[in-house]
Design a protein around this motif. Structure first.
Motif, mmCIF file in Angstrom:
data_model
loop_
_atom_site.group_PDB
_atom_site.id
_atom_site.type_symbol
_atom_site.label_atom_id
_atom_site.label_comp_id
_atom_site.label_asym_id
_atom_site.label_seq_id
_atom_site.Cartn_x
_atom_site.Cartn_y
_atom_site.Cartn_z
ATOM 1 N N ARG A 230 -2.815 18.659 -8.661
ATOM 2 C CA ARG A 230 -1.669 17.867 -8.246
ATOM 3 C C ARG A 230 -1.270 18.260 -6.835
ATOM 4 O O ARG A 230 -1.428 19.411 -6.422
ATOM 5 N N GLU A 267 -9.195 10.096 -13.663
ATOM 6 C CA GLU A 267 -7.853 9.531 -13.577
ATOM 7 C C GLU A 267 -7.212 9.905 -12.254
ATOM 8 O O GLU A 267 -7.373 11.017 -11.749
ATOM 9 N N GLY A 269 -3.246 9.335 -10.354
ATOM 10 C CA GLY A 269 -1.913 8.839 -10.658
ATOM 11 C C GLY A 269 -0.855 9.420 -9.751
ATOM 12 O O GLY A 269 -1.110 10.305 -8.923
ATOM 13 N N TRP A 270 0.342 8.902 -9.935
ATOM 14 C CA TRP A 270 1.508 9.344 -9.179
ATOM 15 C C TRP A 270 2.665 9.544 -10.142
ATOM 16 O O TRP A 270 3.019 8.642 -10.896
ATOM 17 N N THR A 271 3.203 10.719 -10.156
ATOM 18 C CA THR A 271 4.390 11.016 -10.948
ATOM 19 C C THR A 271 5.393 11.679 -10.011
ATOM 20 O O THR A 271 5.237 12.846 -9.649
ATOM 21 N N ASP A 290 5.777 7.536 -14.467
ATOM 22 C CA ASP A 290 4.345 7.835 -14.446
ATOM 23 C C ASP A 290 3.585 6.551 -14.127
ATOM 24 O O ASP A 290 3.824 5.510 -14.745
ATOM 25 N N HIS A 292 -0.543 5.487 -13.392
ATOM 26 C CA HIS A 292 -1.897 6.022 -13.273
ATOM 27 C C HIS A 292 -2.963 4.967 -13.563
ATOM 28 O O HIS A 292 -2.708 3.957 -14.216
ATOM 29 N N THR A 294 -6.977 4.952 -15.053
ATOM 30 C CA THR A 294 -7.966 5.743 -15.768
ATOM 31 C C THR A 294 -9.276 4.982 -15.809
ATOM 32 O O THR A 294 -9.310 3.795 -16.142
#
Length: 424
Positions: A230, A267, A269-271, A290, A292, A294
């Motif tokens: 991350r 995967e 993603g951005w959180t 969340d 994302h 996948t």
């Protein structure tokens, strides 16, 4: 191994090192994978005090001593664990079908922090799960009820029969202030990838579309490896390579090294709430946002005649106070899964009736079968998880299926469940 499997395998894997507890973790508690089904999060949830309808019971004194023992054990050895029992009773009814079934299971989850427990150097831990599943009222497993009544997806994911086994046993290593992790061993990919806050057959949705995602051919439990990273702006990368023939009741060495049919997943993603956890000295408190994508590829499995396939899923979840809407689209090619397309939307409402840990959630879904001879199927699911005591949750659930794909003579199929769970 096919080229697309190799390319995904070389990407960083397993979801970012994050915590999901509702309260700040105790001293020495490392951030973990975000998904609620992952072993460290199952333990954390069992150990987290909950707001419940009944707060004092005849067992309160014993439970206080029980959790004091667990805390003392962790402080002395770095060993954490939880035990849980869950069961579900299910009835399905349509114009010309009537099916009943039940399922139950007991599990023991554990982690042992081998390295870095006192904040000295990188953290390394061993984790695992021992589990058994069984029927307790009649001969039909709960996960078979909806398919026997005409549905193309199950209405009780994970409630079948399984001998006592160890479906998970892995080693995980953290690097760069817990921003990078690697995991190797017997792993359940479903418990790691394609995050959704209510994605849990034990505490969230019980039907397959809102839960397991039937456009992804997850091996139930598989030998493999993964890792993830991350970044400071909330972006994460993850991926893994697993034995496509993995089984909870087999070690998997023979099929992994000899059959060499693999399931690869990646995967990105951005959180936004990741950022808070990167500040040194501050506890991480997860949020509800969340986003994302996948991607996966599965080699063909010769023994069961399943073809090679690939696919992707896009998922969005955004919290607005106590309301958490979500949406997901999944695509699968090549007939590797029962569904070719899946669309699901829904929302959870938390803190219902003033109890912080009660949840009401609803979901709508549409699925197009990979078998072109079958018509699309529509579904609606709603559950209300009531925290009866700090350790006991009771969850009524209703699943309504319109135009059940394998029973074209019925217009509507209703599936009704009651689920109970004790976690200590």
């Amino acid at each position: 191994m096919k080229p697309i499997s190799l390319s995904l395998a070389l990407s960083l894997c397993a979801v970012p090192a994050l915590a999901i507890a509702q309260t700040a973790p105790p001293a020495g508690d490392a951030p973990v994978i975000r998904n609620p089904n992952d072993v460290p999060n199952v333990i954390r949830d069992a150990n987290t005090p909950k707001d419940s309808l009944v707060r004092e019971t005849p067992a309160t004194g014993f439970l206080d001593r029980w959790f004091a023992f667990k805390n003392s054990l962790y402080e002395q050895t770095g060993f954490k664990f939880s035990v849980a029992y869950h069961q579900v009773v299910q009835v399905a009814s349509s114009d010309n079908r009537w099916e009943t079934g039940s399922g139950a299971g007991a599990e023991f989850d554990f982690t042992w922090e081998v390295f870095g427990r006192n904040g000295t150097g990188p953290k390394g831990l061993v984790g695992g799960k021992a589990e058994t599943r069984f029927n307790f009222l009649n001969a039909t497993a709960a996960q078979s009820v909806a398919p026997k009544a005409g549905s193309i997806w199950t209405g009780a994911a994970g409630y079948g029969e399984q001998d006592l086994s160890i479906p998970q046993l892995w080693y995980e290593h953290h690097l760069v202030r817990d921003r990078v992790l690697f995991r190797v061993g017997k792993i359940a990919p479903f418990a790691v990838f394609d995050y959704n806050k209510y994605k849990s057959p034990r505490t969230g949705f019980i039907g397959q579309p809102q839960n397991v995602n039937p456009t992804i051919p997850y091996p139930a439990s598989a030998l493999g490896f993964g890792g993830g990273a991350r970044l400071t702006n909330g972006i994460f990368f993850a991926g893994g390579l697993f034995d496509a023939n993995g089984s909870p009741i087999k070690d998997g060495f023979d099929s992994f090294f000899n059959q060499r049919e693999f399931f690869a997943i990646g995967e990105v993603g951005w959180t936004p709430d990741f950022v808070e956890g990167l500040e040194p000295g501050k506890d991480y408190t997860p949020g509800n946002d969340d986003y994302h994508l996948t991607f996966w590829h599965s080699d063909g499995r010769k023994d069961i005649g399943r073809p090679e396939g690939w696919g992707f899923t896009g998922s969005v979840q955004k919290g607005f106070g106590s309301v958490v809407p979500f949406a997901r689209y999944g695509y699968s090619s090549g007939g590797a899964t029962s569904l070719k397309h899946l669309v699901s939307i829904g929302a959870g409402y938390e803190g219902l009736f003033g109890y912080d840990d009660d949840v009401l959630a609803v979901g709508l879904n549409w699925g197009e079968p990979s078998n072109s001879a079958l018509d699309p199927q529509y579904g609606f699911e709603a559950f209300y998880r009531m925290q009866l005591t700090p350790q006991i949750a009771v969850t009524p659930d209703v699943l309504v299926i319109v135009d059940p794909a394998t029973d074209p003579s019925s217009d509507v199929l209703g599936v009704f469940s009651i689920r109970g769970r004790i976690a200590l």
